[in-house]
Design a protein around this motif. Sequence first.
Motif, PDB file in Angstrom:
ATOM      1  N   TRP A 165       0.844  -1.195   0.000  1.00  0.00           N
ATOM      2  CA  TRP A 165       0.000   0.000   0.000  1.00  0.00           C
ATOM      3  C   TRP A 165       0.879   1.243   0.000  1.00  0.00           C
ATOM      4  N   ASP A 166       0.489   2.237  -0.807  1.00  0.00           N
ATOM      5  CA  ASP A 166       1.177   3.522  -0.816  1.00  0.00           C
ATOM      6  C   ASP A 166       0.163   4.654  -0.753  1.00  0.00           C
ATOM      7  N   VAL A 167       0.527   5.708  -0.029  1.00  0.00           N
ATOM      8  CA  VAL A 167      -0.255   6.940  -0.060  1.00  0.00           C
ATOM      9  C   VAL A 167      -0.020   7.604  -1.411  1.00  0.00           C
ATOM     10  N   CYS A 168      -1.084   8.119  -2.033  1.00  0.00           N
ATOM     11  CA  CYS A 168      -0.954   8.712  -3.356  1.00  0.00           C
ATOM     12  C   CYS A 168      -0.271  10.075  -3.266  1.00  0.00           C
ATOM     13  N   THR A 169       0.938  10.127  -3.763  1.00  0.00           N
ATOM     14  CA  THR A 169       1.700  11.361  -3.935  1.00  0.00           C
ATOM     15  C   THR A 169       2.043  11.470  -5.410  1.00  0.00           C
ATOM     16  N   PRO A 170       2.528  12.615  -5.868  1.00  0.00           N
ATOM     17  CA  PRO A 170       2.947  12.689  -7.274  1.00  0.00           C
ATOM     18  C   PRO A 170       3.977  11.622  -7.641  1.00  0.00           C
ATOM     19  N   GLU A 171       4.892  11.327  -6.731  1.00  0.00           N
ATOM     20  CA  GLU A 171       5.924  10.329  -7.016  1.00  0.00           C
ATOM     21  C   GLU A 171       5.329   8.939  -7.143  1.00  0.00           C
ATOM     22  N   VAL A 172       4.358   8.605  -6.284  1.00  0.00           N
ATOM     23  CA  VAL A 172       3.696   7.300  -6.344  1.00  0.00           C
ATOM     24  C   VAL A 172       2.807   7.216  -7.580  1.00  0.00           C
ATOM     25  N   MET A 173       1.977   8.229  -7.802  1.00  0.00           N
ATOM     26  CA  MET A 173       1.051   8.209  -8.930  1.00  0.00           C
ATOM     27  C   MET A 173       1.781   8.044 -10.250  1.00  0.00           C
ATOM     28  N   ARG A 174       2.957   8.628 -10.384  1.00  0.00           N
ATOM     29  CA  ARG A 174       3.738   8.562 -11.612  1.00  0.00           C
ATOM     30  C   ARG A 174       4.046   7.123 -12.025  1.00  0.00           C
ATOM     31  N   GLU A 175       4.110   6.213 -11.036  1.00  0.00           N
ATOM     32  CA  GLU A 175       4.515   4.837 -11.318  1.00  0.00           C
ATOM     33  C   GLU A 175       3.394   3.820 -11.085  1.00  0.00           C
ATOM     34  N   ARG A 176       2.160   4.298 -11.018  1.00  0.00           N
ATOM     35  CA  ARG A 176       1.035   3.392 -10.786  1.00  0.00           C
ATOM     36  C   ARG A 176      -0.003   3.539 -11.900  1.00  0.00           C
ATOM     37  N   SER A 177      -0.948   2.638 -11.939  1.00  0.00           N
ATOM     38  CA  SER A 177      -1.959   2.593 -12.991  1.00  0.00           C
ATOM     39  C   SER A 177      -2.690   3.926 -13.149  1.00  0.00           C
ATOM     40  N   SER A 178      -2.648   4.471 -14.365  1.00  0.00           N
ATOM     41  CA  SER A 178      -3.349   5.733 -14.630  1.00  0.00           C
ATOM     42  C   SER A 178      -4.855   5.554 -14.539  1.00  0.00           C
ATOM     43  N   VAL A 179      -5.384   4.478 -15.127  1.00  0.00           N
ATOM     44  CA  VAL A 179      -6.827   4.246 -15.096  1.00  0.00           C
ATOM     45  C   VAL A 179      -7.307   4.100 -13.659  1.00  0.00           C
ATOM     46  N   ALA A 180      -6.589   3.306 -12.855  1.00  0.00           N
ATOM     47  CA  ALA A 180      -6.985   3.111 -11.460  1.00  0.00           C
ATOM     48  C   ALA A 180      -6.936   4.427 -10.694  1.00  0.00           C
ATOM     49  N   TYR A 181      -5.907   5.239 -10.942  1.00  0.00           N
ATOM     50  CA  TYR A 181      -5.794   6.523 -10.250  1.00  0.00           C
ATOM     51  C   TYR A 181      -6.963   7.441 -10.604  1.00  0.00           C
ATOM     52  N   PHE A 182      -7.254   7.607 -11.894  1.00  0.00           N
ATOM     53  CA  PHE A 182      -8.330   8.518 -12.286  1.00  0.00           C
ATOM     54  C   PHE A 182      -9.696   8.007 -11.821  1.00  0.00           C
ATOM     55  N   PHE A 183      -9.866   6.694 -11.802  1.00  0.00           N
ATOM     56  CA  PHE A 183     -11.081   6.106 -11.246  1.00  0.00           C
ATOM     57  C   PHE A 183     -11.208   6.482  -9.769  1.00  0.00           C
ATOM     58  N   ALA A 184     -10.137   6.271  -9.016  1.00  0.00           N
ATOM     59  CA  ALA A 184     -10.151   6.593  -7.582  1.00  0.00           C
ATOM     60  C   ALA A 184     -10.334   8.089  -7.358  1.00  0.00           C
ATOM     61  N   ARG A 185      -9.673   8.894  -8.171  1.00  0.00           N
ATOM     62  CA  ARG A 185      -9.748  10.353  -8.006  1.00  0.00           C
ATOM     63  C   ARG A 185     -11.187  10.848  -8.206  1.00  0.00           C
ATOM     64  N   HIS A 186     -11.865  10.346  -9.246  1.00  0.00           N
ATOM     65  CA  HIS A 186     -13.228  10.790  -9.515  1.00  0.00           C
ATOM     66  C   HIS A 186     -14.188  10.295  -8.438  1.00  0.00           C
ATOM     67  N   LEU A 187     -14.002   9.066  -7.951  1.00  0.00           N
ATOM     68  CA  LEU A 187     -14.826   8.574  -6.848  1.00  0.00           C
ATOM     69  C   LEU A 187     -14.609   9.418  -5.597  1.00  0.00           C
ATOM     70  N   ARG A 188     -13.351   9.689  -5.282  1.00  0.00           N
ATOM     71  CA  ARG A 188     -13.027  10.481  -4.099  1.00  0.00           C
ATOM     72  C   ARG A 188     -13.657  11.862  -4.174  1.00  0.00           C
ATOM     73  N   ASP A 189     -13.512  12.504  -5.334  1.00  0.00           N
ATOM     74  CA  ASP A 189     -14.046  13.849  -5.496  1.00  0.00           C
ATOM     75  C   ASP A 189     -15.572  13.865  -5.428  1.00  0.00           C
TER      76      ASP A 189
END
Length: 468
Positions: A165-189
Amino acid sequence: MKKISLLFLSILSGMGLCQAQSYTPVSLPSMFADHMVLQQNSSASVWGWGTASSTVKIIGSWAEKDTISAPVDCFGQWKAVLPTGKSGGPYTLQVFDGTSKIVLNDILLGEVWLCSGQSNMEWTPINGLTDMEREVADANCPDIRIFHAPKRASRSLQEDCFGQWDVCTPEVMRERSSVAYFFARHLRDSLQVPVGVMVAAWGGTPAESWTPTEIVQGNPDLNNNQIKQTYPWWPMEAGVLYNQMIHPLLPFTFAGAIWYQGEANRDNFEHYGLLIKSMIESWRREAGRCFPFYQVQIAPFLYKSNNNEAAFIREAQEWVVRHTEKTGLVVASDCVEDVSTIHPINKRPVGKRLADLALAKNYKTLAGVHESPFLRRCEVKEDKLVLTFSSVQNGIVCRDKEVKGLEIAGPDGIFVKAKVVINNKNQLVVSSPEVKTPVSARYCFDDATVGNLFNKEGYPVAPFRTDM
């Protein structure tokens, strides 16, 4: 007498040493760790290992007066159900057995989703992303947590996938799934709650490898259809990714799953729909619940195929949605900037559309139209075909002067470019002076045609054919 006493003491000492050596400290699989997200308002499963016949206790600081107990069985395994409350945190989670103790910190309660598939799910910003620098700089999101399962295969069922598990930071997001991140970001927002995404993806892998071996081998259609060529460095065999990367995650309590895969199955598309339906059902059986499952339809790409294999995969993906409960399909044809690349870099709308499905179907917070139009009916009216679609109640539009990719054919099965009119019922009226007796129509039913029909909400019309 002295010898007997020494012998007795030696036996007692040996027994004590044996007991000490047989003790197993309490332990947890890798998905239980600092920074994790537990599903809110649920009975979350927690499990691990310990000393047989001992008792493990679990305390979550969101309800620190409630202690959950779990006996350790003869195999050294234990499992408990931990009630969670509404979203929030950070919390701690204590797991102990009287001799050893684990304390997990920075735990959030929120929404958890499993994200799986091949390269377009695995694809990271550093692989390529529209507006990458801006998106990465904006990714300081401490209430989004990303669990990454390393790429490993196994021919036998595994108990742990050894992820992190990682906390989402710019450094972490850069190396993780883009689709999963944007999915999570839109749900969170949208929901204003923490979101955890558990990513288990591997580029170039067929769906068979993500499906239990017995499911594939037990069905003649699937077994005869599976990819025969295997490589020591690439997991192509049935079940090997399910065993290592999915099976360990299924007991974890999550809200649903998103899936982006299909390109690797083009050469054996005939039973792809049945394969994905069987895979979904097998995951749900192992998890013990019918969780939602949302797919992304594979995007246009210049495969140079001889038999429209990509089009048949897209058709099979729609078939799965029509024949499997609690499923949905995102169309991403308009997210392609270059059909010569199989990895479109415009991943933000893909993640958002997946989240829109969840917001509408799971959380009931999104009203109105929330998905692409799909063909529902084709009627012959004299020398024309009238096509009716779902999700066009507010209108269907063409973004250019004329519709691209729509063809019509008569009894001879020869398709020609169609003339298209949108009537006042938001139907397409399709005709051609070359076809006096129309029989069938097709829209973007090939490798790489990018259509230009959308509903008023901006979702692209899904490719289709009526000559099935």
